[in-house]
Structure formats: structure tokens, C-alpha cells
Design a protein around this motif. Structure first.
Motif, PDB file in Angstrom:
ATOM      1  N   ARG A  89       0.838  -1.179   0.000  1.00  9.47           N
ATOM      2  CA  ARG A  89       0.000   0.000   0.000  1.00  9.47           C
ATOM      3  C   ARG A  89       0.885   1.245   0.000  1.00  9.47           C
ATOM      4  N   VAL A  90       0.499   2.243  -0.781  1.00 10.46           N
ATOM      5  CA  VAL A  90       1.403   3.373  -1.026  1.00 10.46           C
ATOM      6  C   VAL A  90       1.597   4.258   0.201  1.00 10.46           C
ATOM      7  N   THR A  91       0.583   4.397   1.050  1.00  7.96           N
ATOM      8  CA  THR A  91       0.737   5.236   2.240  1.00  7.96           C
ATOM      9  C   THR A  91       1.611   4.545   3.272  1.00  7.96           C
ATOM     10  N   GLN A  92       1.295   3.294   3.567  1.00  2.00           N
ATOM     11  CA  GLN A  92       2.052   2.551   4.575  1.00  2.00           C
ATOM     12  C   GLN A  92       3.506   2.383   4.178  1.00  2.00           C
ATOM     13  N   SER A  93       3.769   2.199   2.884  1.00  2.00           N
ATOM     14  CA  SER A  93       5.142   1.977   2.427  1.00  2.00           C
ATOM     15  C   SER A  93       5.899   3.273   2.166  1.00  2.00           C
ATOM     16  N   GLY A  94       5.244   4.430   2.345  1.00  2.00           N
ATOM     17  CA  GLY A  94       5.910   5.707   2.180  1.00  2.00           C
ATOM     18  C   GLY A  94       6.108   6.141   0.739  1.00  2.00           C
ATOM     19  N   LEU A  95       5.425   5.503  -0.210  1.00  2.00           N
ATOM     20  CA  LEU A  95       5.607   5.848  -1.615  1.00  2.00           C
ATOM     21  C   LEU A  95       4.899   7.146  -1.990  1.00  2.00           C
ATOM     22  N   ILE A  96       3.801   7.444  -1.307  1.00  2.00           N
ATOM     23  CA  ILE A  96       3.087   8.706  -1.514  1.00  2.00           C
ATOM     24  C   ILE A  96       2.735   9.261  -0.144  1.00  2.00           C
ATOM     25  N   ALA A  97       2.928  10.551   0.046  1.00  2.00           N
ATOM     26  CA  ALA A  97       2.652  11.184   1.334  1.00  2.00           C
ATOM     27  C   ALA A  97       1.176  11.038   1.695  1.00  2.00           C
ATOM     28  N   PRO A  98       0.862  10.794   2.963  1.00  2.00           N
ATOM     29  CA  PRO A  98      -0.532  10.592   3.378  1.00  2.00           C
ATOM     30  C   PRO A  98      -1.472  11.700   2.935  1.00  2.00           C
ATOM     31  N   GLY A  99      -1.048  12.947   3.097  1.00  2.00           N
ATOM     32  CA  GLY A  99      -1.906  14.058   2.706  1.00  2.00           C
ATOM     33  C   GLY A  99      -2.222  14.073   1.224  1.00  2.00           C
ATOM     34  N   VAL A 100      -1.268  13.666   0.413  1.00  2.00           N
ATOM     35  CA  VAL A 100      -1.471  13.615  -1.038  1.00  2.00           C
ATOM     36  C   VAL A 100      -2.462  12.504  -1.382  1.00  2.00           C
ATOM     37  N   VAL A 101      -2.366  11.377  -0.689  1.00  2.00           N
ATOM     38  CA  VAL A 101      -3.292  10.264  -0.926  1.00  2.00           C
ATOM     39  C   VAL A 101      -4.717  10.690  -0.602  1.00  2.00           C
ATOM     40  N   LEU A 102      -4.914  11.331   0.557  1.00  2.00           N
ATOM     41  CA  LEU A 102      -6.253  11.755   0.949  1.00  2.00           C
ATOM     42  C   LEU A 102      -6.798  12.810   0.001  1.00  2.00           C
ATOM     43  N   ALA A 103      -5.957  13.779  -0.385  1.00  2.00           N
ATOM     44  CA  ALA A 103      -6.395  14.810  -1.323  1.00  2.00           C
ATOM     45  C   ALA A 103      -6.785  14.204  -2.664  1.00  2.00           C
ATOM     46  N   SER A 104      -6.062  13.193  -3.097  1.00  2.00           N
ATOM     47  CA  SER A 104      -6.373  12.527  -4.364  1.00  2.00           C
ATOM     48  C   SER A 104      -7.697  11.778  -4.269  1.00  2.00           C
ATOM     49  N   ALA A 105      -7.960  11.169  -3.111  1.00  2.00           N
ATOM     50  CA  ALA A 105      -9.236  10.488  -2.907  1.00  2.00           C
ATOM     51  C   ALA A 105     -10.396  11.471  -3.007  1.00  2.00           C
TER      52      ALA A 105
END
Length: 303
Positions: A89-105
Motif C-alpha cells: 500500500r502506497v501510504t504505509q510503504s511511504g511511496l506517496i505522502a498521506p496528505g497527497v493520498v487523501l487529497a487525491s481520494a
């Protein structure tokens, strides 16, 4: 005195990373309901390609938004850790910043609402209710003050929104009415979609307990989860027979039964494997969803 280590920033996301975040293998859950609802509409002579396309785009955006929300909140709530048994998973593995993931959602949900504007023009106020409920449920699956997946309601969510809402909803935006055939056609679609979630919950039972994620498998045990999987597949394969027997479809609907061999490998794994060994059962159930959906759609179209 120890120096404070600088914060490690997430790398710039690549196309490959974003595809990983979107979880393309799960998008059959959005594709199949629209495909089935559209095939039924065209089979009855009321199909319309533009509303069908808009429904597909909206469903895909909601699915991706739900995936991203799940990625973010499962990390924040401690369900996704280094002990994770499933795909990265990209958030847990640090591949994409959490805030960017939520904003993209949230962006995906916003685009889904924008797409739905056309469908509201076509179908009126029922589409407003369906669209807003779908977006809200997609976010509330793991987000908000009462995350559905963390209270054992994930199975209900999937069956309702990826079956009983998506199939008749797709049919409605083309026909502007919903008959019994559309409701029956929703049952196997929702059932196999829910079966996918059951495999996921069986695999993650141990880590879900630690994170306080009270799925039905956590609440009632793996034996109950395996029984649920069997019942869901039985529902799916019984529905074409029922539709033919009730006169809601032609004998061509029985084409869906030809997908039964595809169900055997994941069923064997679900009944006999645990933990990471269940990962192939996820892919197998997704293949079943697609093959069953294609054959079912052809059978509904042919009269």
C-alpha cells in the motif's frame, strides 16, 4: 546532545506508483455492475451508450476514491503496518505522502460528482440520491467517525452499493425505470463483489484484530467467513437459474454458469489456506467476477 534527524519526505509519485494506489485489479468491482446493467438495458431495447459511459466513469472514480481513502485511513488507524500480508500500500510503504493520498481520494469523489451532473440531467432526483449516497459510503468505508469496515459493515456496503445500487442504477439512467430483472441481476454482481472482500478479511484477520478492525471474520471467526464465501458464490450461480425460471431472462442467461470452473481454484484456497497464502484467491475471485460478469452480460443481452 543528540541531533534531531530530518523528516524523510515521500518520493515524487510516478505513474507506476499511482497505478498501484488505484489498485487496477479491484476495478472489476466498478466495471462489472455497469456492464451487466447496460447489457440488460440493450437486451430490452432501452440501452443508451452515453449515460452508460457516464455511469462507468463515475463508478470507476468512486472505486478509486474508495481505494485511496482505504489506503490512507488503514495506515492512520494502524491496520496497514509492516506485518501487512497483502499487496503493498502506497501510504504505509511511504511511496506517496498521506496528505497527497487523501487529497487525491477527495479529488476522485469530486470528479465523480461532476460526472454525475450529466446523469442527474438524464435521470432526475433519484440520481442525486444514488450519487451522494455512493460518494458518502465510499468515504465512510474506512473514514469518518463511524468507518463501516471497522464495524463489520463492509460486506453490507459492498453488496448494496456494488450490486443493488450499481446495477439497477446503471439500468435506470438508460431506461428511466427499473424492473424486476434489474434487481435480480444485481444479486450475483453484489455477491461476487462481497466474496472478494471476504477473502481480504480472511487473509487480514490477525492484523485486523490488532488494529481494532471488527470485520465479520474478526467478530465470528474464519469458519464463518469461509461459510459466507461459499454462500455468496452459491447465490451468484443460483441467480441465472432463478431468472430463467421466473421468465426474466432467456435461456442464454445460463451462459454465466460456464464460469463455474473459474470459481474452483479460489474456493479451494479459501477453504484450505490462511494468511498470505490467500492472496492468489483474491486474484482468482476477481477473475471469476470478470468472467461471470461477461458471460452473464451476454446472456442478458441475448433474448
Amino acid at each position: 546532545m543528540n541531533a534531531i534527524a530530518p523528516a524523510v519526505e515521500a518520493p515524487r509519485p510516478t505513474l507506476k506508483t499511482w497505478l498501484m494506489a488505484a489498485r487496477p485489479k479491484t476495478l472489476t468491482a466498478a466495471l462489472v455492475p455497469v456492464m451487466v446493467g447496460t447489457a440488460l438495458a440493450y437486451g430490452l431495447g432501452v440501452g443508451r451508450w452515453l449515460p452508460a459511459l457516464a455511469a462507468l466513469v463515475g463508478a470507476m472514480l468512486i472505486q478509486i476514491g474508495t481505494n485511496l481513502t482505504n489506503d490512507y485511513y488503514d495506515f492512520k488507524k494502524g491496520a496497514d503496518t509492516e506485518e501487512r500480508l497483502g499487496p503493498k500500500r502506497v501510504t504505509q510503504s511511504g511511496l506517496i505522502a498521506p496528505g497527497v493520498v487523501l487529497a487525491s481520494a477527495l479529488t476522485c469523489f469530486g470528479l465523480a460528482v461532476a460526472t454525475g451532473t450529466y446523469l442527474v440531467v438524464v435521470g432526475g432526483w433519484p440520481i442525486v440520491a444514488i450519487g451522494l449516497a455512493s460518494v458518502f459510503a465510499g468515504y465512510a468505508y474506512t473514514g469518518g467517525p463511524f468507518p463501516l469496515a471497522y464495524h463489520g459493515l463492509g460486506d453490507v456496503f459492498v453488496f448494496i452499493f456494488f450490486g443493488l445500487v450499481a446495477v439497477p442504477g446503471t439500468f435506470y439512467v438508460q431506461a428511466l425505470t427499473v424492473g424486476p430483472a434489474a434487481w435480480w441481476a444485481a444479486i450475483p454482481v453484489g455477491a461476487i463483489g462481497t466474496a472478494l472482500l471476504v477473502v481480504n478479511n480472511l487473509r487480514d484477520g490477525t492484523t485486523d484484530v490488532k488494529a481494532g478492525k471488527r470485520t465479520l471474520v474478526v467478530r465470528f471467526g474464519s469458519t464463518a467467513g469461509k461459510a459466507e464465501y461459499v454462500v455468496l458464490l452459491a447465490m451468484a450461480f443460483a441467480t441465472p437459474l432463478a431468472m430463467w425460471g421466473l421468465g426474466l431472462a432467456s435461456p442464454w442467461v445460463l451462459l454465466a454458469l460456464l464460469s463455474a470452473p473459474v470459481a474452483v481454484p479460489p474456493l479451494k484456497l479459501v477453504l484450505g489456506a490462511e494468511g498470505a497464502a490467500l492472496n492468489p484467491a483474491l486474484g482468482g475471485t476477481a477473475r471469476l467476477q470478470l468472467v461471470f460478469g461477461l458471460l452473464f452480460s451476454v446472456g442478458l443481452y441475448l433474448r
